[in-house]
Every structure is written in C-alpha cells, then in structure tokens.
Scaffold this motif. Sequence first.
Motif, mmCIF file in Angstrom:
data_model
loop_
_atom_site.group_PDB
_atom_site.id
_atom_site.type_symbol
_atom_site.label_atom_id
_atom_site.label_comp_id
_atom_site.label_asym_id
_atom_site.label_seq_id
_atom_site.Cartn_x
_atom_site.Cartn_y
_atom_site.Cartn_z
ATOM 1 N N MET A 1 0.997 -1.208 0.263
ATOM 2 C CA MET A 1 -0.122 -0.241 0.193
ATOM 3 C C MET A 1 0.720 1.808 -0.266
ATOM 4 N N ILE A 2 0.540 1.953 -1.048
ATOM 5 C CA ILE A 2 1.283 3.022 -1.380
ATOM 6 C C ILE A 2 1.197 4.214 0.234
ATOM 7 N N SER A 3 2.650 5.397 0.931
ATOM 8 C CA SER A 3 1.959 5.892 2.180
ATOM 9 C C SER A 3 2.398 7.239 1.071
ATOM 10 N N VAL A 4 1.038 8.327 1.562
ATOM 11 C CA VAL A 4 0.800 9.750 0.597
ATOM 12 C C VAL A 4 0.178 10.405 2.304
ATOM 13 N N GLU A 5 1.661 11.645 2.451
ATOM 14 C CA GLU A 5 1.799 12.008 3.855
ATOM 15 C C GLU A 5 1.418 13.805 2.992
ATOM 16 N N PHE A 6 0.644 14.154 3.878
ATOM 17 C CA PHE A 6 -0.541 15.927 3.155
ATOM 18 C C PHE A 6 0.603 16.433 4.115
ATOM 19 N N TYR A 7 0.675 17.658 3.467
ATOM 20 C CA TYR A 7 1.224 19.182 4.722
ATOM 21 C C TYR A 7 0.940 19.821 4.267
ATOM 22 N N PHE A 8 -0.348 21.003 4.881
ATOM 23 C CA PHE A 8 -0.480 22.269 4.484
ATOM 24 C C PHE A 8 -0.305 23.482 4.868
ATOM 25 N N GLY A 9 -0.331 24.196 3.910
ATOM 26 C CA GLY A 9 0.290 25.674 4.713
ATOM 27 C C GLY A 9 -1.235 26.771 4.585
ATOM 28 N N THR A 10 -1.337 27.808 5.625
ATOM 29 C CA THR A 10 -2.629 28.055 5.191
ATOM 30 C C THR A 10 -3.319 29.378 6.322
ATOM 31 N N GLU A 11 -3.353 30.246 6.266
ATOM 32 C CA GLU A 11 -3.800 31.321 7.047
ATOM 33 C C GLU A 11 -5.670 31.224 7.527
ATOM 34 N N SER A 12 -6.765 30.680 6.470
ATOM 35 C CA SER A 12 -8.003 30.244 7.294
ATOM 36 C C SER A 12 -8.250 29.350 7.409
ATOM 37 N N GLY A 13 -7.634 28.452 6.800
ATOM 38 C CA GLY A 13 -8.003 26.480 6.839
ATOM 39 C C GLY A 13 -8.396 25.799 6.012
ATOM 40 N N THR A 14 -8.556 26.253 4.706
ATOM 41 C CA THR A 14 -8.875 26.268 3.042
ATOM 42 C C THR A 14 -7.708 24.610 2.666
ATOM 43 N N ALA A 15 -6.682 25.161 2.644
ATOM 44 C CA ALA A 15 -5.396 23.982 2.506
ATOM 45 C C ALA A 15 -5.981 23.215 3.593
ATOM 46 N N GLU A 16 -5.873 22.668 4.321
ATOM 47 C CA GLU A 16 -6.104 21.952 5.522
ATOM 48 C C GLU A 16 -7.829 21.141 5.136
ATOM 49 N N ILE A 17 -8.120 21.921 4.856
ATOM 50 C CA ILE A 17 -9.636 21.417 4.519
ATOM 51 C C ILE A 17 -9.353 20.406 2.801
ATOM 52 N N LEU A 18 -9.017 20.917 2.528
ATOM 53 C CA LEU A 18 -8.634 20.276 0.798
ATOM 54 C C LEU A 18 -7.588 19.024 1.249
ATOM 55 N N CYS A 19 -6.445 19.177 1.752
ATOM 56 C CA CYS A 19 -6.463 18.323 2.557
ATOM 57 C C CYS A 19 -6.782 16.905 2.826
ATOM 58 N N GLU A 20 -7.603 17.005 3.766
ATOM 59 C CA GLU A 20 -8.560 16.836 4.077
ATOM 60 C C GLU A 20 -9.603 15.923 3.751
ATOM 61 N N ASP A 21 -10.346 16.189 2.512
ATOM 62 C CA ASP A 21 -10.878 15.238 1.357
ATOM 63 C C ASP A 21 -9.936 15.205 0.391
#
Length: 79
Positions: A1-21
């Motif tokens: 199984m592949i391992s995927v690591e998402f890293y986000f940089g955000t002020e308002s939380g939008t990039a974090e939400i995109l990573c969660e999606d």
Amino acid sequence: MISVEFYFGTESGTAEILCEDMEASITDRATTEISSLDTVDPLTLSDGPLYVLVCSTFGTGDVPASAEDFYQELTRKKP
C-alpha cells in the motif's frame, strides 16, 4: 500500500480542508498522514512516501505564517 503524506500551509484553514478531502478519497488505497508545514523541515523529507503540499496565499500572494519557515528553508537550501 502506498504512503501519502499531506502537508498544508494556510491562514484560513482552506488548504487543510482540501488535504482532508483528498485524504478521505484515498484512505481505502493508501496509508495517509496530514500535517501543517510548520511541523516539518523540508530537508528531512525522504524518498518513499508521496508528498502532497497544499499551500494557500493571502494578501498579494504572501506565504501563510504556517508555511513561512518551510518556504524560507527551501529557498535557502534549494534541495
């Protein structure tokens, strides 16, 4: 199984939400992790996992505070 690591940089939380999606769409096919860019040194990223970096901008294209150190290290070392 592949391992995927998402890293986000955000002020308002939008990039974090995109990573969660994105994470939710692949959890049945990959092991995943989500973290803020302020928790990782870009020079410690290794071969192996697939890294997905999601970073918003604010103002006139400024880097969010949570990604500033990561960005500065990349521009200083240019790995």
